[in-house]
Design an enzyme around this catalytic site. Structure first.
Site, PDB file in Angstrom:
ATOM      1  N   LYS A 185       0.918  -1.223  -0.129  1.00 17.90           N
ATOM      2  CA  LYS A 185      -0.035  -0.156  -0.127  1.00 17.90           C
ATOM      3  C   LYS A 185       0.915   1.239  -0.188  1.00 17.90           C
ATOM      4  O   LYS A 185       1.744   1.391   0.727  1.00 17.90           O
ATOM      5  CB  LYS A 185      -0.844  -0.002   1.234  1.00 17.90           C
ATOM      6  CG  LYS A 185      -1.792   1.336   1.520  1.00 17.90           C
ATOM      7  CD  LYS A 185      -2.994   1.467   0.637  1.00 17.90           C
ATOM      8  CE  LYS A 185      -3.735   2.620   0.907  1.00 17.90           C
ATOM      9  NZ  LYS A 185      -4.445   2.302   2.374  1.00 17.90           N
ATOM     10  N   ASP A 318     -13.590   0.954   4.149  1.00  9.23           N
ATOM     11  CA  ASP A 318     -12.859   1.791   4.978  1.00  9.23           C
ATOM     12  C   ASP A 318     -13.068   2.541   6.208  1.00  9.23           C
ATOM     13  O   ASP A 318     -12.620   3.617   6.786  1.00  9.23           O
ATOM     14  CB  ASP A 318     -12.170   2.964   3.990  1.00  9.23           C
ATOM     15  CG  ASP A 318     -10.943   3.840   4.427  1.00  9.23           C
ATOM     16  OD1 ASP A 318     -10.014   3.142   5.152  1.00  9.23           O
ATOM     17  OD2 ASP A 318     -11.021   5.058   3.978  1.00  9.23           O
TER      18      ASP A 318
END
Length: 406
Positions: A185, A318
């Site tokens: 990421k 998220d």
């Protein structure tokens, strides 16, 4: 007793959008047989679902299972054992909501993944990236303006690490891969939860982004990039990232680049909806809460633009802190611009393709992992069947009925 047989089910082929009436048999964690009037080997548990709709287990491609608070900067100072205890609860709740696999977008590590795989904690199969990579002053640099030192403590708490320059980015990516990361990421733009950047900033040079991509590809992994604006998204796509997280402010050029690079978009609409309503109550600092409006309204527009343009989509949420409970509400939000079958595809076959497990996850084809949901209604005509966890009769993971803790 081993094996599970569901009788009289309406089994959804997500790819075609069609149901097949019949039975479904699972053994050794896999779907082994489908069709009418199947026989049950000795020791098989048989459940007559009486015409209930059965769909693959859901995949959330953007979670933070360690995020017990919306104040992400505070995680780095928490005891790893305390973080793990919260994560076990968060993961168990995700499983009860029908998510049998999740992709963690920074924070989770090999310890949580191993604990889930060994049955030490209840939860979805966990595909982790370790800590997200951030430039100084980027989306995973949680120092305030008056703080100078950055504590790179090696424990599992915290969602990011700071790496500046090509060599440092390579070393950080290699380190996360060494620890078993399924993907890398990178923070390619500013974000809501970070204290010193702006939503419209770009982060990392092209050389740094390409370095992360090269290291991931060398390990047969890929890069996911946090990015909001079209400028940040387009740079990341040109650098070779496989998935864009959020992407609320994409433009038509972004759509062209998604298609050219065969990349995925992972919208996370529900987190902005939840942050606006509840963020401060769950620890989101005031300065971060004020940023939410910049991306809240644009999210649906971006999703519609991407879907209309044929961009490959995956389901993501998220959510942070006490807002994790809204995980299924993403189905309702996406329904505003997409058909239910397309939203469900993003949470099954689409997400499975993104994580490199097509045919293994997100499908009920023979040979796939036996992850499935028995539903109280047809999600293709009523999206609330997926958006309301109370409408899920049974969650099956690896061919076994899961049960909430007593």
């Amino acid at each position: 007793m081993s094996g599970l047989l569901l009788r009289n089910a309406l089994v959804l082929d997500v790819a075609s959008g069609e149901y097949a009436e019949g039975d479904l048999r699972c053994a050794d964690g896999r779907v082994v047989e489908a069709g009418p009037r199947l026989s049950a080997p000795e020791g098989t548990r048989v459940i007559d679902v009486a015409g209930a709709h059965v769909v693959p287990g859901l995949i959330d491609a953007h979670v933070h299972v360690t995020a017990s608070t919306a104040n992400l900067g505070s995680l780095g100072s928490m005891s790893p054992s305390y973080v793990a205890a919260h994560s076990a609860r968060i993961m168990g709740d995700m499983l009860d909501r029908g998510f049998t696999t999740v992709r963690d977008a920074s924070g989770a590590d090999f310890g949580l993944a191993d604990a889930q795989a060994e049955g030490l904690i209840r939860g979805p199969r966990l595909l982790f990236c370790g800590k997200g990579l951030s430039q100084t002053g980027g989306h995973a640099d949680f120092r305030g303006r008056g703080e100078h030192l950055h504590d790179e403590h090696p424990c599992c708490a915290g969602v990011g690490r700071v790496a500046d320059g090509v060599d440092a980015v390579r070393a950080a990516a290699r380190d996360e891969l060494r620890k078993g990361a399924y993907h890398i990421k990178v923070m390619a733009s500013g974000g809501v939860a970070s204290p010193t950047d702006r939503i419209d900033s770009t982060q990392y040079s092209m050389d740094e982004l390409r370095a992360a991509v090269e290291e991931a590809e060398a390990a047969n992994r890929y890069v996911a990039a946090h990015a909001y604006t079209a400028r940040a998204v387009n740079r990341a796509l040109e650098a070779g990232v496989r998935s864009i997280e959020h992407g609320n402010l994409i433009d038509d050029t972004s759509v062209e680049l998604f298609l050219r690079h065969d990349a995925f978009l992972v919208p996370t609409l529900v987190t902005y909806w939840a942050l606006k309503q509840e963020g401060p109550a769950f620890g989101l600092p005031e300065r971060s809460w004020r940023k939410v409006d910049e991306v809240l309204e644009a999210g649906l527009v971006a999703l519609e633009r991407a879907a209309r343009g044929g961009v490959r989509l995956a389901y993501g949420t998220d959510l942070l802190g006490g807002m994790h409970r809204h995980q299924n509400h993403e189905f309702r939000l996406r329904r505003e611009v997409q058909q239910p079958i397309d939203v469900l595809r993003a949470a099954t076959v689409g997400a499975a393709e993104l994580v490199g497990m097509a045919g293994e996850l997100g499908t009920l084809a023979v040979g796939a992992h036996a992850d499935l949901l028995v539903l109280d209604g047809d999600p293709l005509t009523d999206i609330d069947v997926l958006a309301d966890p109370a409408r899920i009769r049974h969650v099956v993971q690896g061919g076994k009925l899961t049960a909430p803790p007593i």
